[in-house]
Scaffold this motif. Structure first.
Motif, PDB file in Angstrom:
ATOM      1  N   ALA A  90      -1.637  17.611  -6.859  1.00 22.41           N
ATOM      2  CA  ALA A  90      -0.367  18.161  -6.357  1.00 22.41           C
ATOM      3  C   ALA A  90       0.222  17.224  -5.306  1.00 22.41           C
ATOM      4  CB  ALA A  90      -0.592  19.552  -5.767  1.00 22.41           C
ATOM      5  N   MET A  91      -0.670  16.672  -4.466  1.00 20.81           N
ATOM      6  CA  MET A  91      -0.218  15.749  -3.431  1.00 20.81           C
ATOM      7  C   MET A  91       0.387  14.492  -4.068  1.00 20.81           C
ATOM      8  SD  MET A  91      -2.474  14.381  -0.241  1.00 20.81           S
ATOM      9  CE  MET A  91      -2.925  12.775  -0.815  1.00 20.81           C
ATOM     10  N   PHE A 123       0.825  -1.203   0.000  1.00 16.09           N
ATOM     11  CA  PHE A 123       0.000   0.000   0.000  1.00 16.09           C
ATOM     12  C   PHE A 123       0.860   1.254   0.000  1.00 16.09           C
ATOM     13  CE2 PHE A 123      -3.668  -2.644   0.802  1.00 16.09           C
ATOM     14  CZ  PHE A 123      -4.634  -1.957   0.080  1.00 16.09           C
ATOM     15  N   ARG A 124       2.000   1.187   0.675  1.00 15.40           N
ATOM     16  CA  ARG A 124       2.884   2.344   0.644  1.00 15.40           C
ATOM     17  C   ARG A 124       3.331   2.643  -0.787  1.00 15.40           C
ATOM     18  NH1 ARG A 124       6.674   2.708   5.782  1.00 15.40           N
ATOM     19  NH2 ARG A 124       4.669   2.087   6.614  1.00 15.40           N
ATOM     20  N   ILE A 125       3.589   1.580  -1.543  1.00 15.28           N
ATOM     21  CA  ILE A 125       4.038   1.752  -2.927  1.00 15.28           C
ATOM     22  C   ILE A 125       2.926   2.350  -3.782  1.00 15.28           C
ATOM     23  CG2 ILE A 125       4.804   0.510  -4.998  1.00 15.28           C
ATOM     24  CD1 ILE A 125       6.068  -1.566  -3.053  1.00 15.28           C
ATOM     25  N   ILE A 126       1.676   1.956  -3.518  1.00 19.12           N
ATOM     26  CA  ILE A 126       0.603   2.337  -4.453  1.00 19.12           C
ATOM     27  C   ILE A 126      -0.221   3.523  -3.976  1.00 19.12           C
ATOM     28  CG2 ILE A 126       0.411   0.045  -5.468  1.00 19.12           C
ATOM     29  CD1 ILE A 126      -2.021  -0.437  -3.718  1.00 19.12           C
ATOM     30  N   ILE A 127       0.216   4.244  -2.945  1.00 14.62           N
ATOM     31  CA  ILE A 127      -0.540   5.431  -2.532  1.00 14.62           C
ATOM     32  C   ILE A 127      -0.679   6.439  -3.684  1.00 14.62           C
ATOM     33  CG2 ILE A 127      -0.407   7.521  -1.108  1.00 14.62           C
ATOM     34  CD1 ILE A 127       0.365   5.737   1.225  1.00 14.62           C
ATOM     35  N   PRO A 128       0.379   6.753  -4.437  1.00 14.57           N
ATOM     36  CA  PRO A 128       0.174   7.699  -5.544  1.00 14.57           C
ATOM     37  C   PRO A 128      -0.855   7.234  -6.584  1.00 14.57           C
ATOM     38  CG  PRO A 128       2.503   7.498  -5.035  1.00 14.57           C
ATOM     39  CD  PRO A 128       1.802   6.447  -4.229  1.00 14.57           C
ATOM     40  N   PRO A 129      -0.744   6.008  -7.129  1.00 11.83           N
ATOM     41  CA  PRO A 129      -1.769   5.596  -8.091  1.00 11.83           C
ATOM     42  C   PRO A 129      -3.177   5.522  -7.480  1.00 11.83           C
ATOM     43  CG  PRO A 129      -0.219   3.804  -7.704  1.00 11.83           C
ATOM     44  CD  PRO A 129       0.367   5.032  -7.095  1.00 11.83           C
ATOM     45  N   LEU A 130      -3.272   5.158  -6.204  1.00 13.73           N
ATOM     46  CA  LEU A 130      -4.605   5.114  -5.590  1.00 13.73           C
ATOM     47  C   LEU A 130      -5.191   6.515  -5.453  1.00 13.73           C
ATOM     48  CD1 LEU A 130      -4.562   2.402  -2.763  1.00 13.73           C
ATOM     49  CD2 LEU A 130      -5.603   2.301  -5.029  1.00 13.73           C
ATOM     50  N   GLY A 149      13.024   8.167  -1.721  1.00 10.86           N
ATOM     51  CA  GLY A 149      13.187   7.116  -0.717  1.00 10.86           C
ATOM     52  C   GLY A 149      13.900   5.893  -1.264  1.00 10.86           C
ATOM     53  N   LYS A 150      13.572   5.549  -2.522  1.00 10.21           N
ATOM     54  CA  LYS A 150      14.181   4.355  -3.120  1.00 10.21           C
ATOM     55  C   LYS A 150      15.649   4.585  -3.449  1.00 10.21           C
ATOM     56  CE  LYS A 150      10.387   2.472  -5.478  1.00 10.21           C
ATOM     57  NZ  LYS A 150       9.782   2.882  -6.712  1.00 10.21           N
ATOM     58  N   ARG A 151      15.882   5.657  -4.111  1.00 18.72           N
ATOM     59  CA  ARG A 151      17.214   6.035  -4.568  1.00 18.72           C
ATOM     60  C   ARG A 151      17.904   5.016  -5.440  1.00 18.72           C
ATOM     61  NH1 ARG A 151      20.632   8.687   0.015  1.00 18.72           N
ATOM     62  NH2 ARG A 151      18.704   8.125   0.994  1.00 18.72           N
ATOM     63  N   LEU A 184       4.017  12.964  -3.391  1.00 16.18           N
ATOM     64  CA  LEU A 184       4.219  11.584  -2.929  1.00 16.18           C
ATOM     65  C   LEU A 184       5.148  10.831  -3.872  1.00 16.18           C
ATOM     66  CD1 LEU A 184       0.569  10.652  -1.886  1.00 16.18           C
ATOM     67  CD2 LEU A 184       2.558  10.854  -0.381  1.00 16.18           C
ATOM     68  N   GLU A 185       4.945  11.034  -5.183  1.00 12.01           N
ATOM     69  CA  GLU A 185       5.779  10.316  -6.148  1.00 12.01           C
ATOM     70  C   GLU A 185       7.230  10.756  -6.046  1.00 12.01           C
ATOM     71  OE1 GLU A 185       3.620  11.057  -9.708  1.00 12.01           O
ATOM     72  OE2 GLU A 185       2.628   9.109  -9.657  1.00 12.01           O
ATOM     73  N   ARG A 186       7.424  12.065  -5.833  1.00 13.64           N
ATOM     74  CA  ARG A 186       8.796  12.556  -5.683  1.00 13.64           C
ATOM     75  C   ARG A 186       9.459  11.955  -4.453  1.00 13.64           C
ATOM     76  NH1 ARG A 186       7.564  17.737  -7.337  1.00 13.64           N
ATOM     77  NH2 ARG A 186       7.351  18.454  -5.196  1.00 13.64           N
ATOM     78  N   SER A 187       8.723  11.976  -3.330  1.00 11.43           N
ATOM     79  CA  SER A 187       9.341  11.468  -2.100  1.00 11.43           C
ATOM     80  C   SER A 187       9.541   9.962  -2.202  1.00 11.43           C
ATOM     81  CB  SER A 187       8.502  11.827  -0.877  1.00 11.43           C
ATOM     82  OG  SER A 187       7.306  11.084  -0.864  1.00 11.43           O
TER      83      SER A 187
END
Lengths: 270, 248
Positions: free
Chosen positions: A256-257, A190-197, A268-270, A261-264
């Motif tokens: 915008a959010m 779910f952490r991974i898919i927060i932006p698409p959701l 985070g992955k780097r 989220l996608e940027r952060s």
């Protein structure tokens, strides 16, 4: 050194001929608009102050409220269904997998409008019972069925994006498949898919405008239906402008959010 | 003396057409440290992963403390809780801090209370020398620290034996020592250990037995001095020569 060569070149060369042409076109368009547009007519039809005043407060207390409620309910019901479908699609039991695949393909393949009409009119005619909650409830259920199909694929992709070693580590500690899924895999997925959701949520806000076609009572009108009714009444397009602004007020902060989220997430992955 | 805690009999494993394990007979005695060495693709990791059934054996039996884990009726979760496993890639849970990494399985599998789980976690962290990292998230730890936390996480389940799958292969050279130190202490305390490794020094100094695998079979099995110092088979000698050259 660089600065001197730049200064030595004539300004039209520095800007570039292509860019210069684009600026010229832009200025022409603006001038055309300013000279030929009928500002009084535009104002009367799209920004009529009297119509705007008459729309409030109902456009907020009824229409915007219904849009938000419908979106949140649709998202919540759709998410639960989607999680179920995603887990079914990964099941070791064939029929579950087939059902989930069939469902996802069916509802992603149909126009959402067909599903909505089917739920609002088809089911009552066929089985003689109504989905509770009136037209708004039927719209929510119909749209949830569609949203679930899309979100199921998103959730499945999220689950598959969690490294296989996570499940192995959980199982090697003695955790059951269900426990590992619930406490180790899904929280990461779910952490991974927060932006698409969140994107899906924005799409749903806009899709609730489809409720317009199944008809609503005065109290259950959402933004689009409300605007359409008001247009007939006011005989101008100002209501559309008002609800357009309201839609944007909801959707723009959310998109915008998503970007943030996608940027952060990529940081985070780097 | 009771039967050995790990007993593998005539184990075969296929990945599709490829036979990765071609009839393995293998035992580990209680308190024994066995290092499994061999070239990549020799089946050593697969053998280790079969022991807690992360890989499903194609045929053969594996007895853990007398219980056949290949039996579909066996309670695999209960059995796995007795077998600690440490992975090459650590596999800490990145969404949980160190403490929760160490307590989640205690609570969900052993049914321990929060208090008890926290106490055990703190004790195990101290054992691996990382008490000060209890609130950190895995991403903020070095590879060596992550692997030590992973060892502590496995120890929290009070396992009867530990499996190590190339525990230092993903580490920077200067971080390997701290992990090997923790493993050496565990061995000294009498833990039953099966270690797949490329660390010949560790195998030589710590192992009670070294097993050399190649092509899905066990080629040589004996005390470290014999297998590493005076190998009987040409394939073992060739492998050890290659390793020695690489280390120069």
């Amino acid at each position: 050194m660089v600065a001197t060569t730049r200064a030595a070149r004539p300004w039209w060369k520095r800007v570039g001929l292509g860019r210069l042409a684009m600026y010229v076109v832009l200025v022409l368009i603006v001038l055309l608009f300013v000279f030929f547009a009928d500002f009084e007519k535009i104002q009367r039809n799209f920004f009529d102050w009297e119509t705007i005043e008459r729309m409030f407060p109902d456009v907020i207390t009824i229409a915007a409220k219904n849009t938000v409620i419908a979106t949140v309910l649709t998202f919540a019901i759709g998410l639960v269904l989607a999680l179920l479908l995603a887990l079914m699609k990964r099941s070791t039991i064939g029929p579950y997998r087939w059902f989930a695949s069939g469902y996802i393909e069916l509802f992603r393949g149909l126009p959402a409008l067909i599903t909505l009409i089917l739920v609002a009119f088809g089911l009552p005619i066929a089985f003689g019972w109504d989905i509770p909650g009136g037209r708004l409830g039927q719209g929510v259920i119909g749209l949830s069925l569609v949203a679930a199909a899309y979100m199921a694929e998103t959730i499945r992709a999220g689950i598959e994006a969690v490294p296989r070693g996570q499940m192995e580590a959980a199982r090697s500690l003695g955790m059951s498949r269900a426990n590992a899924m619930a406490f180790i895999i899904l929280p990461q997925a779910f952490r991974i898919i927060i932006p698409p959701l969140t994107n899906e949520f924005v799409l749903l806000i806009k899709d609730t405008s489809l409720f317009f076609v199944i008809g609503t009572t005065p109290a259950s009108r959402e933004l689009t239906k409300f605007a359409r009714d008001f247009m007939t009444d006011a005989r101008n397009a100002t209501p559309l402008t008002v609800v357009a602004v309201l839609y944007l007020l909801i959707t723009l902060p959310l998109t915008a959010m998503v970007r943030r989220l996608e940027r952060s997430a990529s940081r985070g992955k780097r | 003396m009771s039967a050995n805690p790990i007993q593998v009999r005539d184990l075969h494993k296929y990945f599709g057409e490829l036979e990765v394990l071609r009839g393995i007979d293998f035992e580990v005695a209680a308190g024994e440290v066995v290092c499994v060495i061999g070239p990549s693709g020799s089946g050593k990791s697969t053998l280790l992963r079969c022991v807690n059934r992360l890989e499903e054996p194609t045929s053969g039996t594996i007895l853990i403390e007398g219980e056949d884990i290949t039996d579909p009726e066996a309670n695999i979760d209960q059995l796995r809780a007795k077998i600690g496993m440490v992975f090459q890639q650590f596999n800490l849970f990145p969404h949980l801090n160190v403490l929760r990494n160490l307590t989640i399985a205690q609570r969900k599998v052993l049914g321990r209370s929060d208090d008890e789980a926290n106490q055990v976690a703190a004790a195990m962290l101290e054992r691996v020398g990382l008490s000060d990292k209890i609130d950190e998230f895995p991403a903020r730890l070095s590879g060596g620290q992550q692997q030590r936390v992973a060892i502590a996480r496995a120890l929290c389940m009070n396992p009867d034996m530990m499996l190590f799958d190339e525990p230092t292969s993903a580490l920077d050279p200067e971080l390997i020592g701290e992990v090997l130190d923790v493993m050496r202490t565990l061995a000294d305390e009498g833990m039953t250990m099966m270690v797949v490794t490329h660390e010949m020094g560790f195998a030589h100094n710590v192992a009670d037995r070294v097993v050399f695998m190649d092509g899905g079979v066990i080629v040589e099995d004996g005390p470290p001095d014999q297998v590493l110092g005076n190998p009987q088979h040409e394939r073992t000698r060739k492998f050890l020569r290659a390793v020695a050259q690489a280390e120069e």
